[in-house]
Design a protein around this motif. Structure first.
Motif, mmCIF file in Angstrom:
data_model
loop_
_atom_site.group_PDB
_atom_site.id
_atom_site.type_symbol
_atom_site.label_atom_id
_atom_site.label_comp_id
_atom_site.label_asym_id
_atom_site.label_seq_id
_atom_site.Cartn_x
_atom_site.Cartn_y
_atom_site.Cartn_z
ATOM 1 N N LYS A 154 8.976 -26.415 -4.012
ATOM 2 C CA LYS A 154 8.658 -25.067 -4.515
ATOM 3 C C LYS A 154 7.160 -24.804 -4.441
ATOM 4 C CE LYS A 154 12.785 -24.603 -7.336
ATOM 5 N NZ LYS A 154 13.404 -24.644 -8.678
ATOM 6 N N GLU A 155 6.359 -25.851 -4.691
ATOM 7 C CA GLU A 155 4.899 -25.700 -4.538
ATOM 8 C C GLU A 155 4.546 -25.337 -3.095
ATOM 9 O OE1 GLU A 155 2.391 -28.917 -5.740
ATOM 10 O OE2 GLU A 155 3.616 -29.335 -7.523
ATOM 11 N N ALA A 178 5.506 -21.853 -2.177
ATOM 12 C CA ALA A 178 4.607 -20.876 -2.800
ATOM 13 C C ALA A 178 3.287 -20.750 -2.041
ATOM 14 C CB ALA A 178 4.348 -21.265 -4.253
ATOM 15 N N GLU A 197 12.252 -31.498 -5.294
ATOM 16 C CA GLU A 197 12.514 -30.048 -5.408
ATOM 17 C C GLU A 197 11.284 -29.318 -5.949
ATOM 18 O OE1 GLU A 197 15.943 -29.134 -7.705
ATOM 19 O OE2 GLU A 197 17.367 -29.824 -6.178
ATOM 20 N N GLN A 217 19.885 -16.391 -4.607
ATOM 21 C CA GLN A 217 20.308 -17.254 -5.705
ATOM 22 C C GLN A 217 21.797 -17.076 -5.992
ATOM 23 O OE1 GLN A 217 18.304 -19.557 -7.180
ATOM 24 N NE2 GLN A 217 20.123 -20.291 -8.277
ATOM 25 N N THR A 238 13.624 -19.633 -2.902
ATOM 26 C CA THR A 238 13.875 -20.762 -3.811
ATOM 27 C C THR A 238 15.360 -21.000 -4.064
ATOM 28 O OG1 THR A 238 13.630 -19.277 -5.709
ATOM 29 C CG2 THR A 238 11.667 -20.496 -4.977
#
Length: 667
Positions: free
Chosen positions: A127-128, A131, A123, A228, A196
Motif C-alpha cells: 500500500k505504501e 501510494a 500488504e 473493493q 487497494t
C-alpha cells in the motif's frame, strides 16, 4: 513516414504524427479520458500507453473499469508485491510472477521461507508503494547488459531466465520508481492505478520451474480486483466455498472417503452410495423410451484404442495393464503378453455394439447409453475430492444418426440437458459452441457442415429460450474429431461448472468402418453424436453437495428423515411412524437414545438430515408428529397420516412428480 492512421471502434480513421503513443491518442480525444486510461489495444492486443502506435492499427483506449484492465491490475500488483518483499527482506531473489485466474503469484528464493504471518507486513508495504504512484517505464536491454545487472544484484534466477529467452526477442525491463524487473509487459501507467482492492491469500512451496530436482521456492498468492466491492464479493465466495467444501461435508455426512492405497478413486459409504444410486435411477428414468442402455467391457486390447486414435492422441491419460502372470513369468512364451487398456471413455465400445449386425436407415437414430466406469490418469497434485478423480462414472450416450437427423438430435439432447439441470434447481445456463482446433482429423468440408448445423442449432436454442439461456462461441476449442456444445451451469454462490457436452464425431465411425444401409441400398457412414449430461456422476454429486451446502433436496438426500423420541414412552409410536415412512419409500433412521432431544437435533443437523420428526408422550397420545427442518428453528405439528403423505410426496423425484401430476390432470 510523417503520419500514421488509426482505426477507432466507431469506424472512424484519424491521422497522428509518427511516433505518437497510446497516451497521445487518448489526450487527443479528451483530457478526462487520458486520466482514466491505463492501456490501449492495438489490433486487439493490450499494450502500454507509452507504446508508439503503428500505421493502420485498430486502436481502443482501455480504462481501469474495462474488464480487460483486470489482468493489468493483477500483473502490476505482482510487481509491487515483489518490490515490497525485497524492501522488507533485502537479499531475497524474485523469480517469476504471472497472472492466474482470480489473481497472481510470485515465487521467491529466500533462506527462511515466508509464513502466513508475513503477509500483513507485505500488504502494508504494498500500500505504501502504491501510494507513491511511481510511473511504470519500459526499457529494452541487451542480453549481456541484463545478465550483468542481475548477476551484480545476486539475482541468479533472473540470469537463468535471460538465458532462456530465445534469440531475437527483446529483453524488456520495467521500472516502477527505482525497482525494476525483467518482464514482457504490458503495464499500466503507474503503481497508483492498481488501487487497494487486493489481498495476499496464502504461501506455498513451489519448485523452480516446476521440477522437483530444482530448489524449493516460496510462492505467495494474491488476488486483486478493480473495486473493493468486487474483492469483498470474491472473498465472500471463497468463505462460502470453504464452508460448502464437499470433502468436509462428505466426512460430516458419512458419504465417502479417499485413501492413499486408492489414489483418485472413491470409497463410497452406504449413505453416499444411496445418493449415487438415486442420481443414477433418476437419469435412467429420464432416458427410458429414447435410449437403449448397454454395457461395454472395462478392459480392451490396446489395438482397439490404436484404431480409435486414443492410443496416439490420449495415451498419457490412459492406464495400460497386462496379466500378472505375464509380468511374473516373462520366460513363458505361451503367456498372454498382450497390452490392454482400462477404458478412459465408452465411445469405442459403443461403436462395436452399433456395428454388431446390419443396420438400416429405418432404424436410425440409434441411441446407446451407458453409466460406464472409466479411468483416466490425473497427476496426484491435481486430484481434488469428487471433482477430480482417476476413476469415475460417465452418464454417457452415443447417437448414431443420418446427416439429416443431426440437427434434430442435437436439439433433443439440449432439451433433455436443460430439463435435468432445472430439476436440480440450476437455472442460469450458458451453452457455447466449440469450433475446430488446429490439430484435428477430418476434411474441412465435414467440419464446415458440422459447424454450420451446430451454429443453426445454437441460434435455435437461444431463440426458443427467449434469452433465458446465454450462448457463445469458443473458437478452436472443439474436440480433435468434431465441434461440440459445452453446457456450463452457475451454482448458488455464483461459480461456473462445465458439465454437459454434445459432440459431433465423423472420425470414429470411419476409423472403425461403421455403416448403415441407406435408402439406395448403399453403405453409408453414420453421424455419431457423443452426449453427456452430468459428465462425471461423482463430480456432479460433488457440485450438488456444494451447491446446496449439504442441505440436499429431500428426494436425493441420503438419510431423508430421522425419527427421534423425547421419552422412551414414545418409542413404540415412533417405530410405527418410521415404518410407515419406510413403506412410503423414504430412507428413515430412528434415534431412541437416552439423550436430550436438543442434543439429538444438533447431532443430526451436523450430518445434514433434512427432516427430524420428534415424538413424545403427547404426540403418541394424539397420533401427531412434530417436524423440524434442517436450518430452521420452527416446528410444525401434523397428524400421522398427513405427515406420511406430505413427506412421501416431497421425497418423490421431480420426474415422477410430473408423471403423477399428468395422470391426475387426465383424470
Amino acid at each position: 513516414m510523417t503520419e500514421v492512421s488509426l482505426k477507432f471502434p466507431d469506424g472512424s480513421v484519424r491521422a497522428f504524427p509518427a511516433g505518437a503513443t497510446g497516451k497521445d491518442v487518448a489526450e487527443s480525444i479528451s483530457k478526462s479520458l487520458a486520466k482514466k486510461a491505463v492501456a490501449v489495444t492495438l489490433n486487439g492486443d493490450l499494450a502500454d500507453l507509452s507504446t508508439p502506435v503503428t500505421d493502420g492499427a485498430a486502436i481502443e483506449i482501455v480504462t481501469r473499469t474495462d474488464p480487460r484492465a483486470l489482468e493489468l491490475i493483477r500483473h502490476d500488483a505482482a510487481h509491487v508485491m515483489a518490490e515490497a518483499v525485497q524492501e522488507l527482506w533485502p537479499g531475497t531473489q524474485v523469480t517469476i510472477g504471472p497472472v492466474i485466474e482470480n489473481g497472481f503469484y510470485y515465487d521467491f528464493a529466500r533462506e527462511t521461507p515466508f509464513t502466513p504471518d508475513d503477509l500483513p507486513k507485505i500488504e502494508a508495504k504494498m500500500k505504501e508503494i502504491i501510494a507513491r504512484n511511481a510511473p511504470f517505464t519500459r526499457e529494452v536491454w541487451s542480453r549481456e547488459k541484463a545478465k550483468e545487472v542481475f548477476a551484480a544484484k545476486g539475482e541468479a534466477y533472473k540470469v537463468e531466465l535471460v538465458d532462456a529467452i530465445p534469440d531475437g526477442q527483446d529483453l524488456k525491463i520495467y521500472h516502477q520508481g527505482e525497482w525494476f524487473d525483467l518482464c514482457r509487459g504490458p503495464h499500466m501507467a503507474s503503481t497508483g492505478q492498481i488501487g487497494t482492492a487486493f489481498k495476499l491469500m496464502k504461501v506455498a512451496g513451489a519448485y523452480w520451474r516446476g521440477d522437483s530436482n530444482n530448489a524449493m521456492l516460496t510462492r505467495i498468492y494474491g488476488t486483486a480486483w478493480a473495486t473493493q466491492e468486487e474483492l469483498d464479493r470474491y472473498l465472500h465466495i471463497l468463505a462460502e466455498a470453504e464452508k460448502r467444501d464437499h470433502r468436509r461435508l462428505g466426512r460430516e455426512m458419512d458419504l465417502f472417503h479417499f485413501q492413499e492405497e486408492g489414489p483418485g478413486v472413491v470409497f463410497w459409504h452406504g449413505k453416499g452410495w444411496r445418493m449415487f444410486q438415486a442420481l443414477t435411477a433418476y437419469m435412467r428414468r429420464r432416458l427410458a423410451g429414447d435410449y437403449e442402455e448397454v454395457n461395454a467391457p472395462q478392459v480392451l486390447d490396446a489395438s482397439l484404442w490404436e484404431t480409435s486414435g486414443h492410443w496416439g492422441w490420449y495415451q498419457e491419460n490412459m492406464f495400460a495393464v497386462k496379466s500378472a502372470y505375464a509380468f511374473t513369468h516373462p520366460e513363458d512364451k505361451e503367456a498372454d503378453n498382450r497390452v490392454f487398456a482400462l477404458k478412459p471413455m465408452n465411445c469405442p465400445g459403443h461403436v462395436q455394439i452399433f456395428k454388431h449386425g446390419l443396420k438400416s436407415y429405418r432404424e436410425l437414430p440409434i441411441r446407446l447409453a451407458e453409466f460406464g466406469t472409466v479411468h483416466r490418469y490425473e497427476a496426484s497434485g491435481a486430484l481434488h475430492g469428487l471433482m477430480r478423480v482417476r476413476g469415475f462414472t460417465q452418464d454417457d450416450a452415443h447417437i448414431f444418426c443420418t446427416d439429416e437427423q443431426m440437427a434434430a438430435e442435437c436439439l433433443k439432447i439440449n432439451d433433455l440437458i436443460l430439463s435435468v439441470y432445472e430439476d436440480f434447481g440450476f437455472k442460469e445456463i450458458v451453452v457455447k459452441l466449440s469450433t475446430r482446433p488446429d490439430k484435428r482429423v477430418g476434411s474441412d468440408d465435414l467440419w464446415d457442415r458440422a459447424e454450420s448445423v451446430m451454429t443453426d442449432v445454437l441460434k435455435t436454442i437461444e431463440d426458443e429460450s427467449e434469452g433465458r439461456i446465454k450462448t457463445g462461441i469458443l473458437p478452436g476449442e472443439g474436440a480433435f474429431y468434431g465441434p461440440k456444445f459445452e453446457y456450463t451451469l452457475k451454482d448458488a454462490i455464483g461459480r461456473d461448472w462445465q458439465c454437459g457436452t454434445t459432440q459431433v464425431d465423423f472420425n470414429l465411425p470411419e476409423r472403425f468402418g461403421a455403416f448403415y444401409i441407406d435408402q439406395n441400398s448403399e453403405k453409408t457412414k453414420p453421424v455419431m453424436i457423443h452426449r453427456a449430461i452430468c459428465g462425471s456422476m461423482e463430480r456432479f454429486l460433488g457440485i450438488l453437495i456444494e451447491n446446496f451446502a449439504g442441505h440436499l433436496p429431500l428426494w436425493i438426500a441420503p438419510t431423508q428423515v430421522v425419527v427421534a423420541t423425547i421419552t422412551s414412552e414414545a418409542d413404540a409410536y415412533a417405530d410405527e411412524v418410521a415404518e410407515a415412512l419406510r413403506e412410503a419409500g423414504l430412507h428413515v433412521e430412528t434415534d431412541f437414545r437416552n439423550e436430550k432431544i436438543n442434543y439429538k437435533i444438533r447431532e443430526h443437523s451436523v450430518t445434514k438430515v433434512p427432516v427430524i420428526i420428534v415424538c413424545g408422550r403427547k404426540e403418541a397420545e394424539e397420533r401427531t408428529v412434530n417436524i423440524r427442518r434442517l436450518g430452521s428453528q420452527e416446528q410444525t405439528s401434523m397428524s400421522f397420516d398427513e405427515a406420511v403423505s406430505s413427506l412421501a410426496w416431497e421425497a418423490t423425484p421431480p420426474d415422477l412428480k410430473r408423471k403423477a401430476e399428468a395422470r391426475k390432470a387426465k383424470g
